[in-house]
Design a protein around this motif. Structure first.
Motif, mmCIF file in Angstrom:
data_model
loop_
_atom_site.group_PDB
_atom_site.id
_atom_site.type_symbol
_atom_site.label_atom_id
_atom_site.label_comp_id
_atom_site.label_asym_id
_atom_site.label_seq_id
_atom_site.Cartn_x
_atom_site.Cartn_y
_atom_site.Cartn_z
ATOM 1 N N VAL A 50 0.835 -1.200 0.000
ATOM 2 C CA VAL A 50 0.000 0.000 0.000
ATOM 3 C C VAL A 50 0.872 1.253 0.000
ATOM 4 C CG1 VAL A 50 -1.809 1.260 1.217
ATOM 5 C CG2 VAL A 50 -1.839 -1.235 1.200
ATOM 6 N N GLU A 53 2.163 1.869 -3.387
ATOM 7 C CA GLU A 53 1.143 2.446 -4.273
ATOM 8 C C GLU A 53 0.977 3.935 -4.007
ATOM 9 O OE1 GLU A 53 -1.705 -1.498 -4.782
ATOM 10 O OE2 GLU A 53 -2.001 -0.136 -3.103
ATOM 11 N N GLY A 56 3.960 5.623 -5.406
ATOM 12 C CA GLY A 56 3.882 5.575 -6.862
ATOM 13 C C GLY A 56 2.883 6.573 -7.418
ATOM 14 N N PHE A 57 1.764 6.747 -6.726
ATOM 15 C CA PHE A 57 0.771 7.730 -7.147
ATOM 16 C C PHE A 57 1.361 9.135 -7.058
ATOM 17 C CE2 PHE A 57 -2.799 10.593 -5.967
ATOM 18 C CZ PHE A 57 -3.522 10.501 -7.149
ATOM 19 N N TYR A 110 -5.354 8.368 -1.820
ATOM 20 C CA TYR A 110 -4.467 7.689 -0.874
ATOM 21 C C TYR A 110 -5.280 6.770 0.041
ATOM 22 C CZ TYR A 110 -1.247 11.654 -1.847
ATOM 23 O OH TYR A 110 -0.440 12.593 -2.425
ATOM 24 N N PHE A 113 -6.549 3.494 -1.502
ATOM 25 C CA PHE A 113 -5.553 2.445 -1.696
ATOM 26 C C PHE A 113 -5.553 1.521 -0.484
ATOM 27 C CE2 PHE A 113 -3.135 5.225 -4.814
ATOM 28 C CZ PHE A 113 -3.268 4.351 -5.880
ATOM 29 N N SER A 190 -9.077 4.013 -6.834
ATOM 30 C CA SER A 190 -7.952 3.286 -6.245
ATOM 31 C C SER A 190 -8.425 2.034 -5.506
ATOM 32 C CB SER A 190 -7.150 4.196 -5.311
ATOM 33 O OG SER A 190 -7.970 4.837 -4.362
ATOM 34 N N GLN A 194 -7.653 -1.950 -6.529
ATOM 35 C CA GLN A 194 -7.143 -2.907 -5.553
ATOM 36 C C GLN A 194 -7.904 -4.219 -5.647
ATOM 37 O OE1 GLN A 194 -4.407 -2.584 -4.220
ATOM 38 N NE2 GLN A 194 -4.254 -1.118 -2.533
#
Length: 480
Positions: A50, A53, A56-57, A110, A113, A190, A194
């Protein structure tokens, strides 16, 4: 532009919901308690995945800003990172809509995710704060912003949980149709991704009661744009007198008397806009229960709860935002089989407030070079009080009144260049009567009152006040 995008998004969401729940409207209305299905609890996705991710976002957004749209603030690097770590945080005054609509939406990404990975409300909030912190420290040349951290993490968690819950209503089972999945992706992309990549990590699904309606109407404003406290009213009053068009929607998720097992098992969302020649406004309020305790039986209930609230009021009359935590009591009496009375009181501590009372012409009288671009707002802390009263007769006629009072004081050190330290108070009251013409279609009328007082300790600003009224006739359609 941001306001238009928000409206398009809302209307698309409402339309998707109408298709999904048209056939189950009657069963939801008759369901006194939500039917909850508890599946075997899947294992949470690794926090390292998480976090990756989230990072990365942030990297994707930074790269887009830096290499695609070539923004100066994205030309960051080690010297800025070192400065940020050494010199710390400040208050920024970017465009109000970016700070209090854009940043919470980024925070919702965020948050979801983590939410889609099987984490609860508080765990997901920590990931939203992680995403906001790393963005503020490492992705911009600007100093890290205190208000952005709060709005992105807490505001993003409020928006994120609401969008997650509504997305799950559309995509709660694997047999969801393609258009339901499109709607679910649009609301919580997001969390949706997932599930697609890592499978369902949410062990709880079910048939939570949900009511949603949209409304359209027209009416008229009248009142004072502003006035000075002790001066001649005829000399200094400016009048607000125009016709307006109104639009909006309302959602109630869950039942107000049921036990909240997880934060936001019960929440309300209200959005409304008015457009007229003399000014516009857009209002978006979300209130969710964190915990509660109470009793109910024989049609009556008393409920004590803690709440998290994110409210925004954006327009020419005033621009106000509050992120608040509070407590309240909600009680209802079934007076007779066809008559019900409900009242609720809520009092909040405002963790972060903002006010821009729109006195641009007064600032220009002192600073001729000043130009308004929605960045001349103070940051505040304070208190909020909410009083609601509802009375229904039969299944068709309802009277409602809601009063909200915000008392806000400037946070030291948060003033913009042309700011003023002191107190801002805003009162909003709406009274509405509504009658169901048929099962889903209603006609109503409402009277809205807006009043505000600015008492600043500044040589440039005398105490000032405004008062505006709006009456509106509208039609409401209950989607489900």
């Amino acid at each position: 532009m941001i306001r238009k995008l928000l409206m398009v998004f809302l209307l698309c969401t409402l339309n998707a919901f109408a298709v999904e729940f048209h056939d189950i409207q009657d069963s939801l209305a008759e369901n006194f308690a939500p039917r909850e299905i508890v599946l075997s609890q899947p294992k949470k996705l690794s926090p390292l995945v998480v976090a990756g991710e989230v990072f990365g976002f942030n990297g994707f957004i930074w790269a887009w800003d830096r290499y695609v749209i070539d923004k100066d603030y994205a030309r960051t690097g080690p010297k800025y990172w070192k400065r940020n770590i050494k010199e710390g945080w400040e208050w920024d005054h970017n465009h109000w809509a970016i700070n209090f609509y854009g940043h919470p939406y980024q925070g919702a990404t965020y948050y979801n995710f983590a939410r889609g990975a099987g984490y609860g409300f508080y765990g997901s909030l920590l990931f939203a704060a992680l995403g906001s912190y790393t963005w503020e420290m490492f992705a911009e040349t600007e100093y890290p912003s205190i208000n952005d951290l709060i709005a992105t993490s807490i505001g993003g968690s409020v928006y994120g949980e609401v969008l997650y819950r509504l997305s799950r209503k559309l995509y709660g089972v694997e047999e969801s149709s393609w258009y339901q999945q499109v709607g679910a992706f649009g609301m919580a992309h997001s969390a949706y991704l997932q599930r697609k990549f890592f499978g369902n990590r949410d062990g709880i699904t079910g048939d939570t009661p949900l009511e949603m309606s949209i409304f359209l109407g027209a009416g008229s404003h009248f009142g004072n744009i502003y006035r000075f406290g002790g001066r001649n009213e005829d000399d200094l009053d400016q009048r607000w007198d125009d016709k307006h068009f109104m639009y909006g929607g309302e959602i109630e998720y869950g039942k107000p008397f049921r036990k909240v097992k997880r934060p936001f098992d019960y929440f309300t969302l209200f959005t409304r806009g008015e457009v007229g020649p003399d000014g516009t406004l857009f209002q978006l309020d979300v209130t969710g229960k964190l915990t509660n305790a109470g009793v109910h039986g024989r049609g009556h209930w008393v409920d004590f709860a803690t709440y998290l609230d994110y409210s925004t009021f954006y327009g020419d009359f005033a621009t106000v935002g509050t992120i608040s935590i509070g407590t309240g009591v909600d009680y209802s009496l079934l007076i007779s089989p066809s008559m019900r009375f409900r009242m609720y009181h809520q009092i909040y501590f405002i963790l972060l407030g903002t006010t821009d009372m729109g006195y641009d012409d007064l600032i220009q009288a002192v600073h001729p070079e000043y130009e308004s671009d929605m960045d001349n707002y103070q940051y505040n802390m304070g208190a909020k009080y909410v009083l609601g009263v509802e009375f229904s007769v039969g299944k068709r006629f309802r009277i409602k009144n809601k009063t909200v009072v915000d008392a806000l004081h400037t946070i030291p050190g948060s003033l913009p260049h042309y700011g003023a330290d002191g107190w801002d108070m805003l009162l909003m009251n709406n009274t509405s009567m509504e009658y169901d013409l048929v099962d889903r279609f209603s006609m109503g009328g409402r009277l809205d009152t807006y009043a505000k007082i600015a008492a600043y300790s500044s040589e440039f600003f005398e105490p000032m006040s405004r008062g505006v009224f709006a009456y509106t006739l509208y039609f409401s359609y209950k989607l489900f």
